[in-house]
Design a protein around this motif. Structure first.
Motif, PDB file in Angstrom:
ATOM      1  N   THR A  49     -99.268  18.078 -58.706  1.00  0.00           N
ATOM      2  CA  THR A  49     -98.877  17.067 -57.729  1.00  0.00           C
ATOM      3  C   THR A  49     -98.237  17.713 -56.507  1.00  0.00           C
ATOM      4  O   THR A  49     -98.542  17.344 -55.361  1.00  0.00           O
ATOM      5  CB  THR A  49     -97.897  16.065 -58.364  1.00  0.00           C
ATOM      6  N   LEU A  50     -97.355  18.687 -56.736  1.00  0.00           N
ATOM      7  CA  LEU A  50     -96.728  19.388 -55.613  1.00  0.00           C
ATOM      8  C   LEU A  50     -97.761  20.101 -54.756  1.00  0.00           C
ATOM      9  O   LEU A  50     -97.685  20.072 -53.517  1.00  0.00           O
ATOM     10  CB  LEU A  50     -95.707  20.398 -56.145  1.00  0.00           C
ATOM     11  N   SER A  51     -98.713  20.752 -55.387  1.00  0.00           N
ATOM     12  CA  SER A  51     -99.767  21.446 -54.643  1.00  0.00           C
ATOM     13  C   SER A  51    -100.535  20.474 -53.757  1.00  0.00           C
ATOM     14  O   SER A  51    -100.824  20.765 -52.586  1.00  0.00           O
ATOM     15  CB  SER A  51    -100.731  22.141 -55.609  1.00  0.00           C
ATOM     16  N   MET A  52    -100.873  19.325 -54.314  1.00  0.00           N
ATOM     17  CA  MET A  52    -101.597  18.315 -53.542  1.00  0.00           C
ATOM     18  C   MET A  52    -100.788  17.869 -52.328  1.00  0.00           C
ATOM     19  O   MET A  52    -101.321  17.736 -51.221  1.00  0.00           O
ATOM     20  CB  MET A  52    -101.930  17.128 -54.449  1.00  0.00           C
ATOM     21  N   LEU A  53     -99.485  17.666 -52.506  1.00  0.00           N
ATOM     22  CA  LEU A  53     -98.647  17.216 -51.400  1.00  0.00           C
ATOM     23  C   LEU A  53     -98.518  18.291 -50.327  1.00  0.00           C
ATOM     24  O   LEU A  53     -98.594  17.995 -49.126  1.00  0.00           O
ATOM     25  CB  LEU A  53     -97.259  16.828 -51.928  1.00  0.00           C
ATOM     26  N   ILE A  54     -98.300  19.527 -50.733  1.00  0.00           N
ATOM     27  CA  ILE A  54     -98.170  20.618 -49.767  1.00  0.00           C
ATOM     28  C   ILE A  54     -99.430  20.727 -48.916  1.00  0.00           C
ATOM     29  O   ILE A  54     -99.364  20.880 -47.686  1.00  0.00           O
ATOM     30  CB  ILE A  54     -97.880  21.944 -50.493  1.00  0.00           C
ATOM     31  N   GLU A  55    -100.580  20.644 -49.559  1.00  0.00           N
ATOM     32  CA  GLU A  55    -101.843  20.780 -48.837  1.00  0.00           C
ATOM     33  C   GLU A  55    -102.122  19.564 -47.959  1.00  0.00           C
ATOM     34  O   GLU A  55    -102.536  19.697 -46.803  1.00  0.00           O
ATOM     35  CB  GLU A  55    -102.973  21.002 -49.838  1.00  0.00           C
ATOM     36  N   ARG A  56    -101.880  18.381 -48.487  1.00  0.00           N
ATOM     37  CA  ARG A  56    -102.175  17.167 -47.732  1.00  0.00           C
ATOM     38  C   ARG A  56    -101.284  17.026 -46.500  1.00  0.00           C
ATOM     39  O   ARG A  56    -101.734  16.632 -45.424  1.00  0.00           O
ATOM     40  CB  ARG A  56    -102.007  15.939 -48.630  1.00  0.00           C
ATOM     41  N   LEU A  57    -100.006  17.383 -46.659  1.00  0.00           N
ATOM     42  CA  LEU A  57     -99.039  17.221 -45.571  1.00  0.00           C
ATOM     43  C   LEU A  57     -98.938  18.458 -44.689  1.00  0.00           C
ATOM     44  O   LEU A  57     -98.282  18.408 -43.648  1.00  0.00           O
ATOM     45  CB  LEU A  57     -97.663  16.897 -46.161  1.00  0.00           C
ATOM     46  N   GLU A  58     -99.557  19.542 -45.133  1.00  0.00           N
ATOM     47  CA  GLU A  58     -99.427  20.825 -44.433  1.00  0.00           C
ATOM     48  C   GLU A  58     -97.951  21.188 -44.286  1.00  0.00           C
ATOM     49  O   GLU A  58     -97.464  21.537 -43.199  1.00  0.00           O
ATOM     50  CB  GLU A  58    -100.133  20.781 -43.081  1.00  0.00           C
ATOM     51  N   ALA A  59     -97.239  21.102 -45.390  1.00  0.00           N
ATOM     52  CA  ALA A  59     -95.793  21.360 -45.401  1.00  0.00           C
ATOM     53  C   ALA A  59     -95.502  22.818 -45.086  1.00  0.00           C
ATOM     54  O   ALA A  59     -96.157  23.725 -45.603  1.00  0.00           O
ATOM     55  CB  ALA A  59     -95.214  20.994 -46.766  1.00  0.00           C
TER      56      ALA A  59
END
Length: 228
Positions: free
Chosen positions: A64-74
């Protein structure tokens, strides 16, 4: 499609905070992702102590964290305490899973604000390249902490409490994780998949945002007062 809520922290210069259904928060102005209380390796601790629980909770949380980092370009990820659950969390399997996650996001700066479990579990290994700080960690006009105690000059975002709200209708009831946003302190839900929850006791001025079915929704004041 998942939907999020936007909470404006007015006491901190009208900072926009996106409350995500993945039980994380996003500061778009700082390109910073916030998660509280992941308790990585908690299931491994239970198994080490002779309690048979399913495997895979750490891996699921990291996906889930990986998906968020990639989607948001954190550009930055901040853990608001309780990164690992206990000493036994430093198992080979858990550390290998964490190492693969960190390698996949090498360009994203990561910081852990120490919480109470971190004092017992110990810091993550240096090979994970995670900066370790004591609270508060200041990001702009915000004080990022583990314990939800106010700071004199900053709005606080914290964890520790694992907040949830109880909703009842037509004889049925459910407990949902929630974001609990007060006048001076906001508390994020526990991010970890294998964590408990505790009902909040909100004042009439607090804002409560419940998480369910891939969406975040604000509760009306009457329900907020009944929370817990």
């Amino acid at each position: 499609m998942s939907t999020y809520a936007v909470h404006t922290i007015k006491s901190a210069g009208h900072t926009a905070l996106h409350l995500l259904p993945e039980k994380a928060a996003w500061l778009p102005a700082a390109r910073t992702l916030l998660v509280a209380d992941p308790h990585f390796g908690k299931a491994a601790v239970f198994r080490a102590r002779g309690i048979p629980v399913p495997r895979g909770s750490t891996g699921g949380s990291l996906q889930t964290l990986s998906m968020l980092i990639e989607r948001l370009e954190a550009q930055q990820l901040v853990f608001l305490g309780d990164f690992m659950h206990a000493r036994e969390s430093h198992s080979e399997g858990t550390l290998d899973t964490l190492a693969r996650f960190r390698a996949a996001h090498a360009s994203c700066a990561m910081t852990l604000v120490r919480g109470n479990h971190d004092s017992h579990a110990g810091d993550p290994p240096p090979t994970l390249n995670i900066s370790i700080v004591d609270e508060p960690f200041i990001v702009g006009e915000l004080a990022l902490k583990h314990h939800p105690d106010p700071e004199p000059d900053h709005y606080v975002l914290a964890g520790h409490l694992h907040p949830c709200v109880r909703l009842a209708a037509a004889g049925d009831a459910a407990r949902l994780p929630c974001f609990w946003m007060g006048e001076h302190v906001g508390v994020l839900p526990a991010f970890g998949e294998f964590t408990g929850m505790h009902p909040v006791r909100a004042s009439a001025a607090d804002r409560i945002y419940a998480v369910a079915a891939e969406r975040v929704f604000a509760l009306p004041p009457a329900q907020e007062r009944a929370a817990g």
